[in-house]
Design an enzyme around this catalytic site. Structure first.
Site: not given
Ligand code: GCU
Length: 683
Positions: A290, A369, A397
């Protein structure tokens, strides 16, 4: 207070019937050794006993009464001869013993362990016995944690916000500084230790600019103060780091893990950190995930990246906890050849055997996730020569964000009990991560915290049970959901039978209820993009995140089979692989995760997929209403403040469950054109 601040450490005054016997044993504590952790154990015992029994116990070096509590490590002179050799040897580093020892000159209850940490855990366990009204006769309780690492991940940012936090702001940071009033951090450490947790990473895995500096001499003295607080409760402190630190704070041109200057920079950094915090735990790393930097930028792989950090930390006994949440988050939704579920296994399995012994891979429970329902990540069964940590998400979440009641312990039990068949039968996730199946030196559980600075810590008071249950399971994955739940309810609401049974039932049913009115049959998502709260069936359908349901006029689901789909089922060992591959054996609750089927496909339950969607959504809303009624029936049995708070959350849940029901049902009715057999209102 009745706001819930004390959580499960309320130590409410006990009923008269128990007072006499307990007071007999608990008015004197014999404790002579010194250490910060024993200091904490002593303080906890005094506080808990005084609060429950209404009388403060005396702490002495020698007993003056026929009955007393003895508190100390196995090494202390007084225990010589009292605890036999076999028992001593069977107690591992953090294990403990609570034992009634009858002597002619006086009888005592011994709270002991191999180390002072064990003694602290024994103290909390003993307090739990009192609070839940257990008999103290002939005690002989021996406990050893199954997992070496029992960790919490805070996703806290230094501006005070918490990524995926639903209970206020950070208790650690404010205005880009570490807080100076550490009372809450200390009380948090107490809560953690009381359930046996022993490690914490105090900043978000997404390490932004300010947090990158946590490992600089400017901020380390403040981090060290936080470490001091946790140390007194047997908890080791970790930091999440930015893989690009050598560039961002080191002035180097590169963060290439094979570059000698980069290696040297991290080695120097490690010694600097350990100068400030001699028992520092290590680094938690989210890399190439990400948009976070990582070794891929330099054409290196994740073993290169993790091992470089591991080399830097090794001399100090530090660990690298490297996350496996690595996938392509810029997928074209038209691209049907990429399957996000495959990513962790595809990235990390080929590296099995290449990681240093002080590297632990942290693997999310499922391949996607933290959805309400996912299969277990096949990576647990895949890795054989690598330390593994199971990553769970306590913060809700995707499971109602602490506005809905969704007790996750039953979900976690399913996950840790899943048989990967990696080394024949009974190769459960629990046994893999504890390290016993493949003889790994490190392993355990990690979980994303659900606490913030709300007075009751977790936003929804009943969400405290998730934190509590996580700690208990990390210590002993074999405990049943029912046992953990009962303990939590008794500690939090007292020993009234109706209260205990009503709240336990609510908690234990809540995950199925949440699942009923949200995304069906393992398909996941259907939430609003970004914040992830509330229904939006196509919210992620045409996005880059790789989380699609592929619903059209005829059917829904993702074909992940080897024969006609993405081949994901092939990442499991034979038995689970075959079970998921075939429509005949794939469990209903995961059907749409593994298969694309027509709405008219018949489930094992006998219902068609479409009728299941309608039925479960109508039922889910009814069940949410029942949750609310169950709670309402406790009026007068639970103090008004907590009663009203929980009731208002449950009312919101019912309203919001209807929103889910109507959006989902309407969406599928419009797509399929198939009416509800029972003619209920669909819009
Ligand atoms: C999910 C979550 C993110 C988080 C990511 C992670 O995608 O929405 O906010 O950073 O997991 O576990 O790194």
């Amino acid at each position: 207070s009745d706001e819930g601040y004390e959580a499960w450490l309320r130590f409410d005054p006990l009923a008269k019937s128990e007072l006499e016997v307990y007071t007999d044993w608990c008015s004197e504590i014999i404790l002579s050794e010194q250490s910060v952790i024993l200091q904490a154990a002593r303080a906890e015992l005094i506080r808990g006993i005084a609060s429950m029994l209404g009388r403060k116990p005396m702490v002495k070096a020698k007993p003056s009464k026929p009955r007393y509590l003895f508190v100390g490590t196995l090494d202390c002179a007084e225990l010589e001869g009292l605890i036999d050799k076999k028992t001593r040897e069977s107690l591992q580093e953090e294990g403990y013993l609570i034992k009634t020892v009858e002597n002619p000159e006086g009888s005592c209850i011994v709270l002991t362990g191999q180390t002072d940490k064990g003694v602290l855990y024994a103290a909390f366990h003993f307090l739990r016995l009192l609070q839940t009204g257990q008999s103290l006769n002939g005690l002989s309780i021996k406990e050893t944690p199954r997992n070496r690492l029992r960790m919490i991940n805070q996703w806290d940012n230094m501006d005070g916000s918490i990524e995926r936090g639903y209970a206020g702001k950070s208790i650690f940071y404010k205005n880009n500084k570490i807080v100076t009033n550490v009372k809450r951090i200390q009380d948090y450490a107490r809560m953690m230790a009381s359930v046996g947790l022993n490690a914490i990473a105090i900043n978000n895995v997404n390490v932004h600019d300010v947090e990158t500096k946590l490992i600089t001499s400017e901020l380390l003295p403040y981090v060290a103060r936080v470490a001091d607080i946790f140390r007194a409760y047997g908890i080791t402190l970790y930091l999440s780091i930015n893989f690009a630190s050598p560039i961002q704070i080191g002035g180097l041109q590169t963060a290439d893990p094979l570059d000698p200057l980069v290696k040297q920079w991290w080695a120097d950094k490690a010694s600097e950190v350990y100068r400030h915090i001699p028992d520092f735990g290590g680094f938690l790393v989210k890399a190439d995930s990400e948009y976070r930097p990582g070794p891929f930028t330099y054409g290196r792989d994740h073993a290169d990246g993790a091992n470089m950090l591991a080399d830097a930390l090794e001399a100090f006994g530090g660990l690298v906890i490297w996350r496996c949440f690595v996938y392509n988050c810029q997928q074209d939704w038209r691209d049907r050849s990429t399957d996000r579920a495959r990513a962790a296994y595809d990235h990390f399995c080929p590296l099995d055997g290449r990681f240093c012994d002080n590297v632990i891979l942290q693997i999310k429970n499922g391949p996607m996730d933290f959805q309400v329902r996912e299969p277990v990540s096949p990576l647990f069964g895949g890795l054989r020569h690598t330390n593994q940590l199971l990553e769970l998400q306590i913060t809700q979440e995707y499971t109602g964000q602490q506005r809905h009641l969704c007790y996750l312990v039953p979900q976690w039990k399913e996950i840790i009990g899943f048989d990967t068949h990696a080394s024949g039968e009974d190769s459960t996730v629990a046994r893999i991560v504890e390290g016993s199946i493949h003889g790994r030196p490190y392993g355990g559980f990690a979980a994303v915290s659900n606490i913030g600075d709300d007075t009751n810590w977790t936003g929804h008071l009943l969400a405290q049970a998730n934190f509590y249950g996580y700690g208990r399971l990390a210590w002993n994955p074999e405990l049943s959901s029912e046992q953990i739940t009962e303990d939590w309810v008794r500690l939090t609401f007292g020993n009234d039978k109706t209260v205990m049974e009503t709240i336990s039932r609510m908690l234990l049913d809540s995950r199925t209820i949440y699942e009923n009115y949200t995304s069906p049959l393992g398909i996941g998502w259907m939430v609003n993009p970004g914040h992830h709260y509330g229904p939006n069936v196509d919210g992620y359908e045409y996005s880059k995140w790789g989380t699609y349901h592929f619903a059209d006029l005829l059917g829904i689901g993702v074909d992940r089979t080897e024969s006609t789909g993405t081949g994901y089922t092939g990442q499991y060992h034979d038995i689970p692989s075959a079970r998921y591959e075939s429509l005949h054996t794939c469990p209903d609750e995961l059907l749409l995760f593994f298969h694309h089927v027509p709405y008219t496909h018949k489930l094992h339950s006998g219902k068609t997929v479409i009728q299941h969607i309608y039925d479960s959504h109508f039922e889910g809303v009814e069940q949410a209403g029942e949750l609310m009624q169950s709670w309402a029936s406790l009026k007068g049995k639970v103090d008004d403040t907590r009663f009203t708070h929980v009731l208002s959350r449950l009312e919101e849940q019912v309203r919001h469950a209807k929103e889910w029901r109507d959006m989902i049902n309407t969406y599928f009715y419009r797509k399929s054109g198939i009416p509800d057999e029972r003619n209920r209102t669909i819009y």
